[in-house]
Scaffold this motif. Structure first.
Motif, mmCIF file in Angstrom:
data_model
loop_
_atom_site.group_PDB
_atom_site.id
_atom_site.type_symbol
_atom_site.label_atom_id
_atom_site.label_comp_id
_atom_site.label_asym_id
_atom_site.label_seq_id
_atom_site.Cartn_x
_atom_site.Cartn_y
_atom_site.Cartn_z
ATOM 1 N N ARG A 107 0.278 -0.891 0.005
ATOM 2 C CA ARG A 107 0.353 0.684 0.084
ATOM 3 C C ARG A 107 0.716 1.068 0.174
ATOM 4 N N HIS A 108 1.980 1.387 -0.066
ATOM 5 C CA HIS A 108 2.436 2.191 -0.110
ATOM 6 C C HIS A 108 2.981 3.661 1.434
ATOM 7 N N ILE A 109 2.266 2.530 2.544
ATOM 8 C CA ILE A 109 2.125 3.506 3.959
ATOM 9 C C ILE A 109 3.981 3.165 4.539
ATOM 10 N N PRO A 110 4.027 4.578 4.669
ATOM 11 C CA PRO A 110 5.357 5.318 4.950
ATOM 12 C C PRO A 110 5.822 3.961 6.557
ATOM 13 N N CYS A 111 6.094 3.247 7.050
ATOM 14 C CA CYS A 111 6.769 2.265 8.574
ATOM 15 C C CYS A 111 8.255 2.986 9.083
ATOM 16 N N VAL A 112 8.243 3.189 10.097
ATOM 17 C CA VAL A 112 9.570 3.603 10.284
ATOM 18 C C VAL A 112 9.757 2.134 11.702
ATOM 19 N N ASP A 113 10.441 0.943 10.891
ATOM 20 C CA ASP A 113 9.930 0.160 12.429
ATOM 21 C C ASP A 113 11.361 0.495 12.931
ATOM 22 N N LEU A 114 11.282 0.277 14.198
ATOM 23 C CA LEU A 114 12.529 0.882 15.222
ATOM 24 C C LEU A 114 13.439 -0.743 15.771
ATOM 25 N N SER A 115 14.546 0.117 16.134
ATOM 26 C CA SER A 115 15.221 -0.989 17.338
ATOM 27 C C SER A 115 16.104 -0.734 17.515
ATOM 28 N N ARG A 116 17.375 -1.173 18.022
ATOM 29 C CA ARG A 116 18.230 -0.801 18.302
ATOM 30 C C ARG A 116 19.014 -0.027 17.852
ATOM 31 N N LYS A 117 19.084 0.021 16.334
ATOM 32 C CA LYS A 117 19.665 0.755 15.446
ATOM 33 C C LYS A 117 19.333 2.291 15.507
ATOM 34 N N THR A 118 18.076 2.418 15.618
ATOM 35 C CA THR A 118 17.393 3.828 15.602
ATOM 36 C C THR A 118 16.999 4.504 17.036
ATOM 37 N N ASP A 119 17.882 4.119 18.072
ATOM 38 C CA ASP A 119 17.568 4.691 19.547
ATOM 39 C C ASP A 119 18.033 5.616 19.498
ATOM 40 N N HIS A 120 16.861 6.651 19.875
ATOM 41 C CA HIS A 120 16.806 8.649 19.655
ATOM 42 C C HIS A 120 17.785 8.951 18.171
ATOM 43 N N ALA A 121 17.726 8.129 17.378
ATOM 44 C CA ALA A 121 17.116 8.907 16.028
ATOM 45 C C ALA A 121 15.653 9.477 16.172
ATOM 46 N N SER A 122 16.148 11.341 15.577
ATOM 47 C CA SER A 122 14.910 12.277 15.812
ATOM 48 C C SER A 122 14.369 11.783 14.008
ATOM 49 N N PHE A 123 13.151 12.163 14.572
ATOM 50 C CA PHE A 123 11.967 11.425 13.027
ATOM 51 C C PHE A 123 11.092 13.293 12.594
ATOM 52 N N ARG A 124 11.749 13.931 12.489
ATOM 53 C CA ARG A 124 11.286 15.196 12.337
ATOM 54 C C ARG A 124 9.602 15.317 11.143
ATOM 55 N N VAL A 125 9.062 14.468 10.991
ATOM 56 C CA VAL A 125 7.844 14.242 10.403
ATOM 57 C C VAL A 125 6.512 15.414 10.366
ATOM 58 N N GLU A 126 6.734 15.916 11.358
ATOM 59 C CA GLU A 126 6.238 17.202 10.681
ATOM 60 C C GLU A 126 6.688 18.894 11.125
ATOM 61 N N PRO A 127 6.164 19.816 10.980
ATOM 62 C CA PRO A 127 7.260 21.353 11.126
ATOM 63 C C PRO A 127 6.773 20.934 13.000
ATOM 64 N N HIS A 128 5.827 20.929 13.281
ATOM 65 C CA HIS A 128 6.031 20.863 14.858
ATOM 66 C C HIS A 128 5.503 19.519 15.139
ATOM 67 N N LEU A 129 6.619 18.507 15.258
ATOM 68 C CA LEU A 129 6.008 16.882 15.840
ATOM 69 C C LEU A 129 7.298 16.136 15.354
ATOM 70 N N THR A 130 9.014 16.194 16.022
ATOM 71 C CA THR A 130 9.028 14.969 15.824
ATOM 72 C C THR A 130 8.983 13.854 16.986
ATOM 73 N N VAL A 131 10.028 12.668 16.350
ATOM 74 C CA VAL A 131 8.953 11.334 17.443
ATOM 75 C C VAL A 131 10.392 11.260 17.266
ATOM 76 N N ARG A 132 11.008 10.138 18.681
ATOM 77 C CA ARG A 132 12.221 10.325 19.208
ATOM 78 C C ARG A 132 11.929 8.294 19.940
ATOM 79 N N ALA A 133 12.713 7.877 19.548
ATOM 80 C CA ALA A 133 12.131 6.019 20.264
ATOM 81 C C ALA A 133 13.303 5.743 20.656
ATOM 82 N N PHE A 134 13.705 4.818 21.900
ATOM 83 C CA PHE A 134 14.531 3.934 22.526
ATOM 84 C C PHE A 134 13.946 3.130 22.612
ATOM 85 N N THR A 135 15.184 2.355 22.826
ATOM 86 C CA THR A 135 14.722 1.094 23.139
ATOM 87 C C THR A 135 15.197 0.382 24.927
ATOM 88 N N THR A 136 14.330 -0.465 25.298
ATOM 89 C CA THR A 136 14.608 -0.943 27.355
ATOM 90 C C THR A 136 13.304 -1.960 26.981
#
Length: 254
Positions: A107-136
């Motif tokens: 369906r060409h739906i954008p997806c970010v698969d999160l793992s330790r390789k992406t820990d604390h990476a910042s994704f500026r998805v909108e001018p007013h929203l940034t997403v950051r995730a980290f593994t625990t």
């Protein structure tokens, strides 16, 4: 444009976040099997599929971990057959070619698969929203093999941490200790342990401490609501504002 961040409890750990025309649904698509927590009602699920009320526009789906009270891949596919989204953030599947992954590619739906390789990476998805995730780690030792994420969502200068089922006995939150958190969302067990150095050895400071992942009144076989009521009464007010999201469609503004 309204610059208030509104957080609405959908059910269990499912939250709907609204800010400046952006809507995020976190841990809000899951099924009734395999857990003792409150479920989405059939009415709510149909509202979600039809895009009614609060669900008229959902831009992003976020999931913290693949437990049945947080995330259903099958229901997520059904939702996406009915409703458009701008993107999905989810833990990297143990089998990357899962049915959901294939569906998202088709369906060409954008997806970010999160793992330790992406820990604390910042994704500026909108001018007013940034997403950051980290593994625990998950709090329950038997689920340490399940990939578990904490999210930091930054709505402009409003930084909010979502901890889901984090193992607070091993998490230090060192990476966010200097971030001025508008709020942290934590489950009742984490809230109870927060000021007990025997259990929580980390450091976490926020303006607001929001307790969620609490069964609704008729579903509370574990007496979590009673425990939470006592813990809220003992919360030191100088530490910040403590509040509980325990009722359907309860909303807080941050």
């Amino acid at each position: 444009m309204d610059e208030k961040l509104r957080v609405t409890l959908v059910c269990n750990a499912g939250l709907l976040l609204e800010y400046r025309g952006i809507t995020v649904l976190m841990d809000g698509i899951y099924g009734p099997e395999g857990h003792p927590f409150s479920n989405l009602t059939d009415v709510t699920w149909q509202q979600m599929l039809r895009g009614e009320g609060l669900f008229s526009k959902v831009d992003y789906l976020l999931f913290t971990h693949a437990h049945p009270d947080h995330f259903s891949p099958g229901m997520t596919m059904e939702y996406l057959r009915h409703r458009p989204v701008k993107g999905i953030f989810k833990p990297l599947a143990d089998q990357p070619d899962s049915a959901l992954d294939a569906f998202l590619r088709e369906r060409h739906i954008p997806c970010v698969d999160l793992s330790r390789k992406t820990d604390h990476a910042s994704f500026r998805v909108e001018p007013h929203l940034t997403v950051r995730a980290f593994t625990t780690q998950h709090l329950d030792r038997k689920f340490w093999g399940v990939r578990h994420l904490c999210y930091v969502l930054s709505f402009d200068d409003k930084h909010v941490l979502f901890t889901a089922d984090v193992d607070y006995m091993s998490a230090s939150f060192e990476a966010v200790k200097n971030l001025p958190l508008r709020a942290v969302f934590l489950n009742p067990l984490f809230f109870r342990a927060f000021h007990n150095p025997k259990f929580f050895h980390g450091s976490l400071k926020a303006e607001n401490y929001c307790v969620y992942h609490v069964p609704f009144q008729g579903d509370d076989t574990m007496q979590m609501r009673y425990m939470l009521q006592r813990d809220l009464a003992n919360w030191p007010p100088e530490e910040g504002t403590a509040l509980a999201l325990t009722e359907p469609w309860q909303t807080v503004e941050l």
